[in-house]
Design an enzyme around this catalytic site. Structure first.
Site, PDB file in Angstrom:
ATOM      1  N   ASP A  72      35.285 -34.766 124.221  1.00 14.58           N
ATOM      2  CA  ASP A  72      34.597 -33.664 125.173  1.00 14.58           C
ATOM      3  C   ASP A  72      35.649 -33.418 126.296  1.00 14.58           C
ATOM      4  O   ASP A  72      35.958 -34.424 126.928  1.00 14.58           O
ATOM      5  CB  ASP A  72      33.216 -34.160 125.298  1.00 14.58           C
ATOM      6  CG  ASP A  72      32.565 -33.507 126.437  1.00 14.58           C
ATOM      7  OD1 ASP A  72      33.308 -32.466 127.168  1.00 14.58           O
ATOM      8  OD2 ASP A  72      31.471 -33.828 126.802  1.00 14.58           O
TER       9      ASP A  72
ATOM     10  N   GLN B 282      35.395 -32.143 131.516  1.00 18.43           N
ATOM     11  CA  GLN B 282      35.984 -32.476 132.612  1.00 18.43           C
ATOM     12  C   GLN B 282      37.685 -32.612 132.905  1.00 18.43           C
ATOM     13  O   GLN B 282      38.126 -32.387 133.783  1.00 18.43           O
ATOM     14  CB  GLN B 282      35.307 -33.671 133.151  1.00 18.43           C
ATOM     15  CG  GLN B 282      33.946 -33.707 133.329  1.00 18.43           C
ATOM     16  CD  GLN B 282      33.422 -32.578 134.615  1.00 18.43           C
ATOM     17  OE1 GLN B 282      34.315 -32.291 135.404  1.00 18.43           O
ATOM     18  NE2 GLN B 282      32.198 -32.281 134.601  1.00 18.43           N
TER      19      GLN B 282
ATOM     20  N   LYS C 205      34.378 -24.426 134.140  1.00 18.56           N
ATOM     21  CA  LYS C 205      34.670 -25.460 134.999  1.00 18.56           C
ATOM     22  C   LYS C 205      36.173 -25.513 135.179  1.00 18.56           C
ATOM     23  O   LYS C 205      36.768 -26.390 136.189  1.00 18.56           O
ATOM     24  CB  LYS C 205      34.266 -26.762 134.289  1.00 18.56           C
ATOM     25  CG  LYS C 205      32.910 -27.107 134.036  1.00 18.56           C
ATOM     26  CD  LYS C 205      32.742 -28.296 133.402  1.00 18.56           C
ATOM     27  CE  LYS C 205      31.296 -28.750 132.879  1.00 18.56           C
ATOM     28  NZ  LYS C 205      30.282 -28.885 133.836  1.00 18.56           N
TER      29      LYS C 205
ATOM     30  N   CYS D 141      22.847 -35.100 133.393  1.00 17.60           N
ATOM     31  CA  CYS D 141      22.871 -35.148 132.204  1.00 17.60           C
ATOM     32  C   CYS D 141      23.528 -36.063 131.571  1.00 17.60           C
ATOM     33  O   CYS D 141      24.061 -36.023 130.484  1.00 17.60           O
ATOM     34  CB  CYS D 141      23.585 -33.680 131.667  1.00 17.60           C
ATOM     35  SG  CYS D 141      22.933 -32.088 132.263  1.00 17.60           S
TER      36      CYS D 141
ATOM     37  N   HIS E 252      28.224 -37.127 128.318  1.00 19.15           N
ATOM     38  CA  HIS E 252      26.886 -36.239 128.699  1.00 19.15           C
ATOM     39  C   HIS E 252      26.054 -36.196 127.555  1.00 19.15           C
ATOM     40  O   HIS E 252      26.442 -36.110 126.327  1.00 19.15           O
ATOM     41  CB  HIS E 252      27.761 -35.198 128.923  1.00 19.15           C
ATOM     42  CG  HIS E 252      27.274 -34.006 129.635  1.00 19.15           C
ATOM     43  ND1 HIS E 252      26.560 -32.932 128.820  1.00 19.15           N
ATOM     44  CD2 HIS E 252      27.143 -33.473 131.028  1.00 19.15           C
ATOM     45  CE1 HIS E 252      26.165 -32.042 129.792  1.00 19.15           C
ATOM     46  NE2 HIS E 252      26.525 -32.185 130.982  1.00 19.15           N
TER      47      HIS E 252
HETATM   48  C1  LIG Z   1      31.531 -34.164 130.437  1.00 15.87           C
HETATM   49  C2  LIG Z   1      30.843 -32.902 130.013  1.00 15.87           C
HETATM   50  N1  LIG Z   1      30.426 -32.642 128.758  1.00 15.87           N
HETATM   51  C3  LIG Z   1      29.911 -31.447 128.473  1.00 15.87           C
HETATM   52  C4  LIG Z   1      29.285 -30.668 129.381  1.00 15.87           C
HETATM   53  C5  LIG Z   1      28.555 -29.227 129.086  1.00 15.87           C
HETATM   54  O1  LIG Z   1      29.233 -28.196 129.380  1.00 15.87           O
HETATM   55  P1  LIG Z   1      28.538 -26.779 129.387  1.00 15.87           P
HETATM   56  O2  LIG Z   1      27.454 -26.933 130.309  1.00 15.87           O
HETATM   57  O3  LIG Z   1      29.708 -25.927 130.171  1.00 15.87           O
HETATM   58  O4  LIG Z   1      28.378 -26.450 128.060  1.00 15.87           O
HETATM   59  C6  LIG Z   1      29.519 -30.805 130.873  1.00 15.87           C
HETATM   60  C7  LIG Z   1      29.116 -30.071 131.827  1.00 15.87           C
HETATM   61  O5  LIG Z   1      28.641 -30.564 133.016  1.00 15.87           O
HETATM   62  C8  LIG Z   1      30.283 -31.967 131.192  1.00 15.87           C
HETATM   63  O6  LIG Z   1      30.582 -32.537 132.351  1.00 15.87           O
END
Ligand SMILES: Cc1ncc(COP(=O)(O)O)c(C=O)c1O
Length: 424
Positions: free
Chosen positions: A217, A220, A243, A382, A140
């Site tokens: 990260d 998910q 999430k 993203c 992401h």
């Molecule tokens: C794999 C992953 N990393 C990071 C993020 C970023 O999360 P946040 O927008 O809650 O900071 C997301 C959000 O969709 C994500 O799916």
């Protein structure tokens, strides 16, 4: 069937075998409200943000009604209640990720801020010209752009671990890509596009063998698989409350205690200090060193309620339900003639199904299925470099969680069939 009491005062079926999404669904007020006047809400966008159960909503309200004060400031009873709720939440998060100590839990606004905290506080002190940072091809932007920026600032080099045709990480290439120059390896535990569940421990072992650190990260994976920082053997792990059925504006950075101890602060301001003179300051102990200013206290408390809620249902049961539903969705979506991206089996992926219908732009598709009350995401998610790797500008994406049922998947497929009619 024996039913167990849930934190929201509702009852849900226990155990992987007895998990009943129809019962769980009743915990979520949003599903009581139709969309487009009379359409049943079919929410298939939980990878973007999850719906909130009554238990979480009520916990946030209770905080504001009975405990609201600034945390770690007031010495009066209300202030102590707020501090206790906030610090209890830290212990809940530590148990949730199996951290050895709550000192390893830093509260942030979410995954993106957690990763940027590492970029600034750890990165600026530890990454120099000639060093390397390794990311995967499926990250992401939140776990990619901060490292591009750090490399730009420091003269370090960003390297990429590729994926194969099925959307699985090429761990066979780790040996060549993780070298004595590598300082940090950044890996998503579960892809928000492909759904791929990555072998984080294998990546961590390769990184640690050369003295590099590992950042996971878990945006998910934390909501859907649960995470165990000891089993993953990671140095940093980031996730967002919103999430996992919690409020927006709260998240966690887990950091290995010894690593956090050596890190300078992130933001400067209130409560992250030990002593301040007019020209200098000394800094607080961890984790408070990284929590400058008034934090999102109610949201953090709500995050703990969300963790209590999903752990009471059981992460194993949630995963088993999602695996079954994902297998069903993979077949059902494929039956429409859609191209599906990512690993072929539900064993290798979480509840995320990214797809494209031939000749239909995913944005048009999302708009059309919305008419039927079906919420899916369309776009690059993203993850633009991953889109380029897949050879598409965008995809549609259906993502599932504990409240989704086969009826939701059937509604999506019926709507996709209708959409196909529009374009034929
Ligand atoms: C794999 C992953 N990393 C990071 C993020 C970023 O999360 P946040 O927008 O809650 O900071 C997301 C959000 O969709 C994500 O799916």
């Amino acid at each position: 069937m024996q039913l167990s009491e849930q934190p929201g005062g509702r009852r849900a079926a226990p155990g992987p075998g007895g998990f009943d999404p129809e019962v769980v669904r009743k915990d979520f007020p949003v599903f009581e409200h139709p969309v487009h006047e009379d359409k049943r809400l079919v929410y298939l966008d939980s990878a973007a943000t999850a719906q909130k159960p009554r238990a979480v909503i009520e916990r946030v309200v209770r905080f504001y009604e009975t405990e609201n004060a600034n945390a770690h400031r007031g010495i009066y009873e209300l202030g102590e209640r707020a501090t206790k709720a906030y610090e209890d939440a830290r212990e809940t998060c530590a148990r949730f990720v199996n951290a050895a100590t709550p000192r390893s839990i830093v509260f942030t606004r979410g995954t993106t801020e957690s990763i940027n905290l590492v970029r600034y506080a750890w990165g600026r002190a530890n990454v120099h010209e000639g060093d390397e940072i390794l990311v995967t091809e499926m990250e992401h932007h939140s776990n990619l752009v901060p490292w591009q920026m750090l490399c730009g600032e420091t003269g370090a080099t960003l390297r990429h671990l590729p994926i194969d045709e099925r959307g699985l990480l090429r761990t066979d290439l780790l040996d060549g890509l993780v070298t004595e120059r590598t300082r940090l390896v950044c890996v998503s535990h579960m892809s928000n596009v492909l759904g791929t569940i990555n072998p984080v421990r294998e990546v961590a072992d390769a990184a640690h063998a050369v003295g590099a650190l590992v950042l996971v990260d878990a945006a998910q994976s934390a909501p859907h698989l649960g995470v165990d920082v000891a089993a993953l053997d990671c140095d940093f792990l980031a996730f967002s409350a919103h999430k996992l059925c919690g409020p927006t504006g709260a998240g966690v950075l887990y950091g290995r205690e010894s690593v956090l101890e050596d890190m300078p602060p992130f933001h400067g301001g209130g409560e992250m200090i030990r002593e301040v003179w007019s020209d200098r300051a000394t800094y607080n102990e961890i984790p408070y060193r990284f929590e400058a200013g008034t934090m999102n206290i109610a949201q953090v408390v709500g995050m703990a309620a969300a963790i209590d809620y999903i752990t009471a249902l059981g992460l194993d049961a949630i995963r088993a339900h999602e695996r079954e539903l994902t297998a069903y969705a993979l077949d059902a979506v494929a039956s429409t003639g859609a191209e599906i991206y990512g690993p072929p089996t539900a064993e290798q992926r979480g509840g995320v199904v990214a797809f494209n219908l031939p000749e239909v732009h995913p944005h048009d598709l999302a708009t059309i299925v919305d008419e039927d009350g079906v919420c899916i995401r369309a776009g690059h998610h993203c993850a633009q470099p991953l889109m380029r790797r897949l050879g598409v500008p965008a995809t549609a994406r259906a993502s599932m969680y504990l409240y989704n049922t086969r009826d939701d998947v059937d509604a999506l497929v019926a709507s996709l069939e209708q959409a196909k009619g529009w374009f034929s």
